[in-house]
Write a protein that holds these residues in place. Structure first.
Motif, PDB file in Angstrom:
ATOM      1  N   GLU A  97      -4.765  -3.069  13.283  1.00 41.24           N
ATOM      2  CA  GLU A  97      -4.602  -2.072  12.220  1.00 41.24           C
ATOM      3  C   GLU A  97      -3.657  -0.980  12.685  1.00 41.24           C
ATOM      4  OE1 GLU A  97      -8.584  -0.782  11.828  1.00 41.24           O
ATOM      5  OE2 GLU A  97      -9.240  -2.545  10.705  1.00 41.24           O
ATOM      6  N   GLY A  98      -2.778  -0.554  11.800  1.00 43.35           N
ATOM      7  CA  GLY A  98      -1.872   0.552  12.097  1.00 43.35           C
ATOM      8  C   GLY A  98      -0.659   0.109  12.895  1.00 43.35           C
ATOM      9  N   ILE A 132       0.846  -1.197   0.000  1.00 40.93           N
ATOM     10  CA  ILE A 132       0.000   0.000   0.000  1.00 40.93           C
ATOM     11  C   ILE A 132       0.883   1.249   0.000  1.00 40.93           C
ATOM     12  CG2 ILE A 132      -2.158  -0.845   0.972  1.00 40.93           C
ATOM     13  CD1 ILE A 132      -1.136  -0.262   3.721  1.00 40.93           C
ATOM     14  N   LYS A 133       0.297   2.309  -0.455  1.00 37.83           N
ATOM     15  CA  LYS A 133       1.054   3.567  -0.549  1.00 37.83           C
ATOM     16  C   LYS A 133       1.108   4.251   0.805  1.00 37.83           C
ATOM     17  CE  LYS A 133       0.479   5.108  -5.331  1.00 37.83           C
ATOM     18  NZ  LYS A 133      -0.362   5.928  -6.217  1.00 37.83           N
ATOM     19  N   ASP A 134       2.126   5.116   0.916  1.00 32.62           N
ATOM     20  CA  ASP A 134       2.189   6.064   2.019  1.00 32.62           C
ATOM     21  C   ASP A 134       2.303   5.440   3.389  1.00 32.62           C
ATOM     22  OD1 ASP A 134       2.151   8.212   0.344  1.00 32.62           O
ATOM     23  OD2 ASP A 134      -0.055   8.400   0.390  1.00 32.62           O
ATOM     24  N   VAL A 135       2.936   4.307   3.458  1.00 29.72           N
ATOM     25  CA  VAL A 135       3.258   3.808   4.791  1.00 29.72           C
ATOM     26  C   VAL A 135       4.673   4.297   5.104  1.00 29.72           C
ATOM     27  CG1 VAL A 135       3.698   1.788   6.202  1.00 29.72           C
ATOM     28  CG2 VAL A 135       1.763   1.806   4.621  1.00 29.72           C
ATOM     29  N   ASN A 175       1.186  -2.219   7.294  1.00 35.21           N
ATOM     30  CA  ASN A 175       0.652  -1.156   8.163  1.00 35.21           C
ATOM     31  C   ASN A 175      -0.093  -1.758   9.349  1.00 35.21           C
ATOM     32  OD1 ASN A 175       0.094   1.516   8.948  1.00 35.21           O
ATOM     33  ND2 ASN A 175      -1.899   1.489   7.897  1.00 35.21           N
TER      34      ASN A 175
END
Ligand SMILES: *[C@@H]1O[C@H](CO)[C@@H](O)[C@H](O)[C@H]1NC(C)=O
Ligand SMILES: *[C@@H]1O[C@H](CO)[C@@H](O)[C@H](O)[C@H]1NC(C)=O
Ligand SMILES: *[C@@H]1O[C@H](CO)[C@@H](O)[C@H](O)[C@H]1NC(C)=O
Ligand SMILES: *[C@@H]1O[C@H](CO)[C@@H](O)[C@H](O)[C@H]1NC(C)=O
Ligand SMILES: *[C@@H]1O[C@H](CO)[C@@H](O)[C@H](O)[C@H]1NC(C)=O
Ligand SMILES: *[C@@H]1O[C@H](CO)[C@@H](O)[C@H](O)[C@H]1NC(C)=O
Length: 830
Positions: free
Chosen positions: A251-252, A122-125, A209
């Motif tokens: 998550e996260g 995924i983008k932007d991690v 993420n």
């Protein structure tokens, strides 16, 4: 202090700023940017050189609101290089996205770098960076901050001088686990790591993420047993694997010094994270303490636990199907699905027992529906005792119910199915299903001829049955069949009777049909029941609990044990040690005479007027063949008086035949005052001598019995009246004085005593014949004894070891019995 411009710094970059004419304002308006900080401090010349050589000076110049993690010259020296070639992504790993001074960091804190390419999925991690500030030290990642908090106010930035390079690029989570190896030597986390990576699962579901709470093997194994685990790491267990794994994936990226923080795991359940020791230790739901916290990856963070993490993690619902897959029998599962029997292995509520072949080389591929069903039994079965289980194979037309499964316990305590496959002791339980592993396949009961191998002791019966076509069992309204199978020994003991039967097929067929019952009598049958034979005769069978015999019509008894029963396609069979001859079959003395060459003997009987005795049903005959008579020159032409004696010597009245079979020492004949004595040869054969005679003996060659229970004994040579002591004289006692009679009585008593002494233990029977018998009181009308043990069985056997038994009156009336009722060993060949 750092904010003051160090104008003397001889740096090209700085010079370029100066050239833009801002120099005069510098003392009053601080314009210190990141590059200024780096260039004004001699400690960073290698880093600066690296930036220059990589063309990244301008990039860094423009960054604002950041923290630069700047390696000092010592860091470069330590690895022996003067500068590094950098690209922007690498540089961005050195830049935290906020200005952080040591004062901002309390304990362990996690910040984001500017590098947003942390995840392959995924983008932007943003790749996370760990700061750890305590009273003793200030660390960033694994580097000590040797020159902390160098400020660049114009950029709103902070430079932190590190003693080592942060060039080791962090792995992404999935890559990290893909080669996690023996990362933990004391506490292993390989179960969880395996669940994550088997079948490339991590990459397939693109874990990224996320925060992972890893249970150690010890605690992971509390959730699932070996079989379940084997299933979960199987390709077919992916869905269930997700349910289990997702408990532990949040998550996260969450870690470091945390207030109580609510997070959700991928199952959607809430998990509270908090920390202790200034973020060094992560705590889950205020109770589970991580043994190792805050392990950063490029797109995730790991917290390791050697204790229970969640009170009640979501668990997949394991089914018989899961277990079969876990037990390496996916081929069985496929076959079940192919045969549209899936509900059997997907329903966890049906109480059932499954017998699963452990050996994966015995493939289930191509198994028939019936065979598959036969591996399922009704109910949860504890196999600690012998039993007949009901299988789920219920469509055999000749059986009115489901095929049975014979679960036997053999020597050494092994449990065996259908006398063939061994059941392993371990049992698996899933839902209401028990699963047992067996060592070999479990075919459905085969046809009778295959249920008993050709080499075993029942082969002869099978041949007879085959000859008459009796092996083809028709569907008899679903009643099934019970078949008694005499062993070869049992047939052989019939001897002349068998010779007669095989020459008279109609009668033979009746004999065989008589032992095929219409109806199922399993060994657990108890009580009484009327049942019809293959001849449509009705008979009454009776079996007492615990008894090893079944009684037929209250007269004959057959062995009847759990172990001896053999299941076959259309019913159940019992090897037995005797042949039952039904009421409807008559075998007369003349019938038996036909089986040998008795013409001359019959001629002699006719001549002396004893012909009637042949059909009378009360006399047994000792018959020398015509050839043997001719040899001894005894023919119809011999002297008539001699022939009368001769004939009388060869006729046994009443049950004297039983005495022969029991090989008793005194056997009456039709000739008054003349008795035969039997003794057994070492070979087992029987010989007869005349008691009131010399040592001549004759040997019994063969025997046969009528349905009146009289017998025919074929002997090798005639019993010659000349063998008698005084062949020509009248009975001795007529000439004896009274004294002699008394002496005789005394001697008789002594003889009786010695016989009793010698034989009592062995025979228990009373050998009544004594001196009085010698007076001729023994004849066909005087019973010698009440049922005498050893002779009660009219068809007693020759074999010296053949045991004898007491039998109820009437027992021998119609049924032949030839030895004890012992369960016959008639095993299937394995
Ligand atoms: C390294 O930095 C420290 C603190 O900023 C400074 O005192 C020292 O003079 C520097 N060393 C060199 C060689 O510039
Ligand atoms: C830095 O922060 C200031 C104030 O918070 C903001 O005005 C400025 O745009 C930020 N600069 C960058 C490049 O984000
Ligand atoms: C990472 O996860 C957090 C928490 O769910 C979320 O807020 C954030 O947007 C995620 N980042 C990316 C790049 O998806
Ligand atoms: C299944 O088979 C594999 C190898 O084929 C073996 O390693 C594994 O132990 C087996 N599992 C079970 C539960 O028997
Ligand atoms: C056989 O018996 C007949 C008549 O009984 C007699 O004449 C003959 O000599 C005998 N033969 C032998 C060999 O004993
Ligand atoms: C044998 O004895 C009985 C009575 O003792 C007598 O009736 C019978 O006729 C005798 N038989 C012979 C063949 O002598």
């Amino acid at each position: 202090m750092h904010l003051f411009p160090i104008v003397v710094a001889a740096c090209g970059v700085y010079a370029s700023h100066a050239a833009q004419g801002k120099k005069p304002k510098s003392p009053t308006i601080p314009t210190v940017k990141i590059i200024d900080v780096l260039s004004s401090n001699g400690n960073f010349s290698s880093f600066l050189l690296s930036l220059q050589r990589s063309g990244l000076v301008d990039v860094l110049e423009d960054y604002e609101n950041v923290t630069v993690l700047a390696p000092t010259n010592e860091a470069f020296d330590a690895i022996g290089v003067s500068h590094l070639k950098l690209d922007q992504d690498t540089l961005d790993q050195f830049i935290v996205d906020a200005p952080i001074t040591s004062a901002n960091v309390s304990g362990v804190e996690i910040y984001n770098s500017l590098n947003a390419k942390g995840s392959p999925y995924i983008k932007d991690v943003h790749i996370p960076v760990l700061f750890d500030n305590t009273d003793d030290s200030f660390m960033i990642e694994n580097s000590e901050v040797v020159y902390p908090d160098l400020l660049a106010p114009s950029s709103n930035a902070v430079v932190q001088g590190l003693d080592s390079l942060l060039t080791n690029r962090k792995h992404s989570l999935c890559d990290y686990f893909a080669d996690v190896g023996d990362l933990w030597s004391d506490v292993s986390f390989s179960l969880f790591a395996h669940l994550l990576t088997a079948n490339d699962y991590c990459k397939k579901v693109k874990f990224s993420n996320v925060t992972m709470l890893l249970p150690s093997d010890e605690h992971a194994s509390h959730n699932v047993n070996d079989v379940e685990y084997a299933y979960l790491i199987n390709e077919r267990g992916l869905k269930d694997r997700a349910i289990l794994l997702n408990n532990y994936v949040l998550e996260g990226i969450t870690g470091g010094n945390l207030p109580q923080t609510l997070r959700r795991n991928l199952n959607g359940d809430e998990v509270i994270l908090s920390s202790r020791h200034s973020g060094e230790e992560i705590v889950v739901n205020n109770s589970s303490h991580a043994m190792n916290s805050n392990y950063l990856l490029s797109d995730g963070i790991l917290h390791y636990f050697d204790s229970r993490i969640l009170e009640s993690p979501k668990k997949p619902i394991f089914t018989p199907r899961s277990y079969m897959i876990g037990l390496n029998r996916s081929d069985f599962v496929d076959e079940i699905d192919f045969r549209k029997l899936s509900s059997l292995i997907d329903n966890v509520t049906i109480p059932q027992t499954v017998f699963l072949v452990r050996d994966t080389s015995v493939s289930a591929n191509g198994q028939l529906k019936n065979e598959l069903l036969y591996q399922f039994a009704e109910g949860k079965l504890d196999l600690d005792h012998e039993m007949l289980a009901d299988s789920k194979f219920c469509s055999q037309p000749s059986l009115g119910h489901c095929q049975k499964i014979k679960v036997g316990i053999v020597g050494g305590g092994m449990t065996v199915i259908n006398d063939h496959s061994i059941i392993y002791p371990e049992r698996y339980e899933v839902g209401n299903t028990y699963i047992y592993l067996v060592d070999d396949d479990i075919p459905t009961p085969p046809k009778l001829e295959h249920a008993l191998g050709p080499m075993d002791r029942c082969a002869e019966t099978l041949q007879y049955l085959d000859h008459f076509g009796f092996l083809k069992f028709k569907a008899n309204k679903g009643n099934g069949y019970t078949v008694f199978l005499p062993t070869s020994d049992a047939w052989n003991r019939l001897d002349l009777t068998l010779t007669y039967l095989t020459a008279n097929m109609k009668k033979m067929s009746k004999v065989l049909r008589n032992m095929q019952l219409n109806g199922l009598v399993y060994s657990d049958f108890e009580g009484q029941r009327e049942i019809s034979t293959g001849n449509d005769d009705s008979i009454m069978i009776e079996h007492q609990p615990e008894s090893d015999i079944i009684s037929i019509n209250g007269t004959a008894e057959l062995p009847f044990t759990f172990a001896s029963q053999v299941l076959f396609k259309d019913g159940v069979a019992y090897p037995v040690d005797r042949v039952l001859i039904p009421d409807t079959v008559d075998i007369s003395m003349l019938d038996l005479m036909e089986t040998i060459d008795a013409d001359e003997f019959i001629n002699i009987l006719k001549l002396v007027g004893y012909e009637d005795l042949l059909t009378n049903g009360n006399y047994s005959f000792i018959v020398p063949s015509t050839g043997a008579l001719v040899m001894d020159n005894i023919t119809a032409q011999s002297d008539p008086d001699f022939l009368v004696k001769f004939a009388s010597l060869h006729i046994l009245p009443g049950d004297a035949i039983k005495k022969v079979m029991a090989c008793e020492p005194i056997i009456p004949t039709l000739l008054n005052d003349t008795h035969l004595s039997c003794h057994r040869l070492a070979s087992g054969g029987l010989v007869l001598t005349i008691i009131e005679g010399n040592d001549h003996e004759t040997r019994i060659l063969r025997k046969g019995f009528t349905t009146d229970d009289t017998g025919l004994l074929l002997i090798d040579k005639p019993i010659n009246p000349k063998w008698m002591d005084h062949p020509g004289t009248a009975p001795i006692h007529l000439h004896l004085p009274l004294v002699a009679i008394l002496v005789g009585i005394v001697l008789g008593m002594a003889l009786l005593a010695s016989i009793i002494t010698c034989c009592f233990v062995l025979t228990v029977g009373d050998t009544e014949p004594d001196e009085e018998n010698r007076d001729g009181t023994v004849d066909e009308t005087t019973p010698l004894a009440e049922p005498v043990e050893g002779s009660s069985d009219g068809y007693g056997s020759y074999e010296p070891q053949a045991p004898v038994e007491p039998v109820t009156k009437g027992f021998s009336e119609r049924y032949s019995t030839h030895s004890t009722t012992q369960a016959m060993d008639c095993p299937r060949p394995i």
